[in-house]
Enzyme design. Structure first.
Site, mmCIF file in Angstrom:
data_model
loop_
_atom_site.group_PDB
_atom_site.id
_atom_site.type_symbol
_atom_site.label_atom_id
_atom_site.label_comp_id
_atom_site.label_asym_id
_atom_site.label_seq_id
_atom_site.Cartn_x
_atom_site.Cartn_y
_atom_site.Cartn_z
ATOM 1 N N GLU A 195 31.840 -35.145 -15.592
ATOM 2 C CA GLU A 195 31.978 -33.799 -15.049
ATOM 3 C C GLU A 195 30.928 -32.849 -15.622
ATOM 4 O O GLU A 195 30.406 -31.990 -14.910
ATOM 5 C CB GLU A 195 33.402 -33.298 -15.334
ATOM 6 C CG GLU A 195 34.465 -34.118 -14.603
ATOM 7 C CD GLU A 195 35.719 -34.383 -15.417
ATOM 8 O OE1 GLU A 195 36.461 -35.316 -15.047
ATOM 9 O OE2 GLU A 195 35.961 -33.669 -16.417
ATOM 10 N N ASP B 1 43.644 -35.300 -20.292
ATOM 11 C CA ASP B 1 44.638 -34.233 -20.239
ATOM 12 C C ASP B 1 45.334 -34.063 -21.582
ATOM 13 O O ASP B 1 45.572 -32.937 -22.029
ATOM 14 C CB ASP B 1 45.669 -34.540 -19.147
ATOM 15 C CG ASP B 1 45.024 -34.722 -17.790
ATOM 16 O OD1 ASP B 1 44.247 -33.838 -17.390
ATOM 17 O OD2 ASP B 1 45.269 -35.749 -17.138
ATOM 18 N N GLU C 194 41.193 -27.036 -16.334
ATOM 19 C CA GLU C 194 40.868 -28.438 -16.570
ATOM 20 C C GLU C 194 40.142 -28.986 -15.346
ATOM 21 O O GLU C 194 40.684 -28.996 -14.231
ATOM 22 C CB GLU C 194 42.139 -29.249 -16.845
ATOM 23 C CG GLU C 194 41.889 -30.641 -17.373
ATOM 24 C CD GLU C 194 41.297 -30.663 -18.793
ATOM 25 O OE1 GLU C 194 40.834 -31.747 -19.200
ATOM 26 O OE2 GLU C 194 41.295 -29.618 -19.482
#
Length: 500
Positions: free
Chosen positions: A325, A479, A295
């Site tokens: 990201e 998450d 992750e």
């Protein structure tokens, strides 16, 4: 009065004509109209969220458990206590003048914090930074603690994903990370913590949340999100990585989930370079036994990101990341659309597809002769998610991407099931499979809300997100999305088939 009556009559006549002459129109289109409602009642009773209802219902039909489910998952290595406060209220309490926003790779002062917060608030984007000065960080933390609305939660990608995995009774979870007394208290009892992970003090991260339309100075947030910062040495050194690697042989997991690489960025190049080499050795030991999901999180150092791309990405099987990201990944590697400084609104689906394909080609196993292990990427942004997988390695990905989108809607709104009155569809309804030719024009069908297409030997699964109108909490959504997507995924490669 006669004007209103005439308008109603024309509306009714037109509607009758549509129904008679266009009986082939989909029911979800005709459902927008109702001859029994007057114009006045339409104003007081808004149109029901037909698309949202169709998508939520279709998700339930699509989401089914994989044949082979993960039963033992080892997670590491970043864990902390999140102190969640209103970013605007905290910065006002610090009596800082809100000037112009500006990004900083690391934060060295309160002024840096203000500028970085404004920079990302203006874009409605999430970010995470390291605060170099321990004493100044503690003074800010004390100010946050005085806020009567401040709340303490489980924090850190690994701990948050561990909590999500542990909510499924069939899964046994091992969590390796710096676990202090407060965090240990906050974790659910079902999570196993090895003695080596326990420490006397907690690591605290400050989560500065902001809501849609909230304003600080002249900066106004286009959407709800959060800015995270910390002075966290234990997680910054990934001190629990060796504990995680050593636990694999004894715990015998079906899957290892790794996070926290971004925390090393603030430690300085000399430290992260040495520690990254050690991390690669530890990860390589794990990869010989079990598949690994990595992750990712917010980073700013292109040299560091490039090192991760070259050394770590090829030795994991799956990665999860958001739009910031993904773009930074491409910028660091001079991939597709790297020249973009930021996304202009919702990320273009075609551009995202281009970058995902490039990652799997350059750093993954899209070529069967490649020695890389990466075969799966779970991309998530506010309005839609995409799962990209190399053909032949992963199963149940339609259910996986839908489950990730569903949990995003539910967790943001704080509900157990999607409430169509609390969410809104923001996803593009028409898009392209690539930004440049050759490309395929695609449309969202709310009754079949997972759209898929192929490029070379990579399949893309895209689904919209029903965005919560008034999110209760934005921290940890990524998450939860990645964890949920993994729980509904299964690996098809014989290399990691284990007795279940």
């Amino acid at each position: 009065m006669w004007k209103t009556a005439a308008v109603v009559a024309v509306f009714a006549f037109t509607l009758g004509y549509l129904i008679q002459s266009h009986s082939h129109l989909p029911s979800h289109v005709l459902g927008y109209f109702s001859v029994s409602n007057s114009l006045k009642s339409e104003e007081t009773n808004p149109t029901p969220p037909v698309f949202e209802e169709a998508i939520a219902s279709a998700w339930e039909a699509l989401i089914s458990a994989p044949v082979h489910q993960w039963k033992r998952i080892a997670v590491g290595v970043n864990a902390c206590v999140d102190v969640v406060v209103s970013g605007v209220r905290l910065l006002e309490a610090l009596a800082l003048a809100p000037g112009r926003g500006s990004d900083h790779e690391v934060l060295e002062s309160q002024e840096d914090l203000m500028e970085a917060f404004l920079h990302f608030m203006e874009r409605g984007a999430a970010a995470e930074r390291f605060f170099t000065d321990k004493d100044v960080f503690l003074s800010i933390a004390q100010a946050a603690a005085k806020d009567p609305s401040a709340q303490l939660y489980v924090g850190g990608n690994a701990a948050l994903m561990g909590q999500k995995f542990a909510s499924y009774p069939q899964v046994t979870v091992l969590l390796c990370g710096p676990i202090g007394p407060k965090l240990h208290q906050l974790l659910v009892d079902e999570i196993i913590v090895p003695p080596e992970s326990l420490q006397e003090t907690d690591e605290f991260h400050l989560i500065l949340e902001y809501q849609t339309g909230e304003q600080l100075g002249v900066t106004k947030a286009p959407q709800a999100n959060r800015f995270i910062f910390s002075h966290d040495v234990s997680n910054g050194r990934m001190s629990a990585l060796e504990t995680l690697a050593a636990s694999v042989e004894e715990f015998q997991p079906d899957l290892v989930v790794l996070s926290g690489l971004h925390m090393m960025e603030g430690m300085g190049k000399e430290l992260w370079k040495e520690r990254l080499e050690q991390a690669v050795v530890a990860i390589s030991d794990v990869r010989n036994h079990v598949p690994i999901h990595l992750e990712l999180a917010s980073m700013t150092d292109q040299d560091y990101m490039s090192s991760i791309m070259q050394e770590v990405i090829p030795i994991v099987n799956s990665i999860g990341l958001n739009e910031q990201e993904l773009l930074f990944f491409s910028q660091a590697g001079r991939g597709p659309h790297w020249e973009l400084t930021t996304w202009d609104g919702s990320p273009d689906v075609g551009r995202v597809s281009d970058i995902l394909l490039w990652i799997l080609k350059q750093h993954g196993r899209s070529d069967p002769s490649s020695e890389a292990d990466l075969t799966r990427i779970h991309f998530h942004t506010l309005s839609y998610h995409i799962l990209a997988t190399v053909d032949g390695y992963w199963g149940n990905q339609v259910a996986a991407v839908a489950a990730g989108a569903r949990v995003a809607s539910c967790q943001a709104c704080g509900v157990q099931a999607v409430d169509v009155q609390k969410v809104i569809l923001k996803s593009p309804t028409e898009f392209y499979s690539s930004y440049s030719e050759p490309r395929e024009q695609l449309k969202l069908d709310p009754n079949e809300p997972v759209t898929f297409w192929s490029r070379d030997n990579v399949t893309f699964y895209m689904t919209p997100v029903l965005v919560c109108k008034q999110p209760l909490r934005t921290v940890g959504l990524g998450d939860a999305i990645s964890a949920e997507g993994l729980l509904y995924s299964e690996m098809m490669s014989d290399e990691f088939q284990r007795p279940l």
